[in-house]
Design an enzyme around this catalytic site. Sequence first.
Site, mmCIF file in Angstrom:
data_model
loop_
_atom_site.group_PDB
_atom_site.id
_atom_site.type_symbol
_atom_site.label_atom_id
_atom_site.label_comp_id
_atom_site.label_asym_id
_atom_site.label_seq_id
_atom_site.Cartn_x
_atom_site.Cartn_y
_atom_site.Cartn_z
ATOM 1 N N CYS A 92 0.830 -1.193 0.000
ATOM 2 C CA CYS A 92 0.000 0.000 0.000
ATOM 3 C C CYS A 92 0.871 1.252 0.000
ATOM 4 C CB CYS A 92 -1.005 -0.003 1.144
ATOM 5 S SG CYS A 92 -2.430 1.077 0.798
ATOM 6 N N ASP A 140 -4.162 1.128 9.245
ATOM 7 C CA ASP A 140 -5.304 2.029 9.341
ATOM 8 C C ASP A 140 -5.911 1.975 10.734
ATOM 9 O OD1 ASP A 140 -6.507 3.303 6.579
ATOM 10 O OD2 ASP A 140 -5.150 1.633 6.237
#
Length: 318
Positions: A125, A194
């Site tokens: 990511c 996250d």
Amino acid sequence: MTLEETADRIRSMEIRGAGRIARAAAKALLAHSQSGTYQDLKSYQERMMVASEMLAGVRPTAVSLPNAVNLISKPLSLAKTLDEAKSGLEERAQAFIIHSEQAVAKIGEIGARHIRDGDVVMTHCNSEAALQCILTAHQQGMDIEVYATEVRPRNQGHITIKTLSDAGIKTNFIVDSAARYFMKEVDLCITGADAITVNGAVINKIGTSQIALAAKEARVNFLVAAETYKFAPRTILGERILIEERSADEVLPDAARATLPHVTVRNPTFDVTPAEYVDLIITEHGEIPPGMAYIIIKEHLQWDMDNLCIDYPYCEEE
């Protein structure tokens, strides 16, 4: 940019990455507070609470949003006058933005200590914190090589390889499913997060858990770089973090799906990496084993551990 525009940009992933999302929310709350005209404390509290609730609900998995909002909006319930509430909220918003930017640099310094000259690092990511660890090691003169994944379906890996290439770091760009194949060439994995739960499980971009599993199988250390505001307080109460599923259009266009009436597209944005697959979590306050996640929540996020629901304006009473 208005509050609504910020919310739309976060929702559409024009603004993406938990750190960037949190800073965008802080800036939006600051601007929203400064732009209004208020008659009394109650009108200000109501206006800012509505704004806070709207921002906090835009991306359900990114706990950086409610954590940022909670830290910033604390004066709303504690202040006794309009001036006290307004100045308190605006000062906290400005402080959060500065702290968030400094946190990434500090994480980079700490994380770089785990990267040796000649190491091959895999990342997944587009994490500011994880990338900063790699960039800092490179700036310190380490000769390193990186494997970066494509990150389907939103292709955040394209942003990652641009950053690495611009820094002059040798980078291999691979499809997500090739991570295990190349793990034998890797010395270290570093990803972002996250959200991090009280037991140290890590919620990150879909595909992270597969990379962590491959790393464990290959006996490659798996590190997570994350600011403290990505830890999830309400997991102390046993609440699970909602895994966001996004539009099927991101995977398969409408026209293609129309020819496949018996096919359902599933598009989860995140997955959960168990704590036992994580070797260390690197925060701006130092590195911890996953089992110490509770300490970060208790000492650095300013949540009332005895009454989270009262302190948290977006939860519903059970």
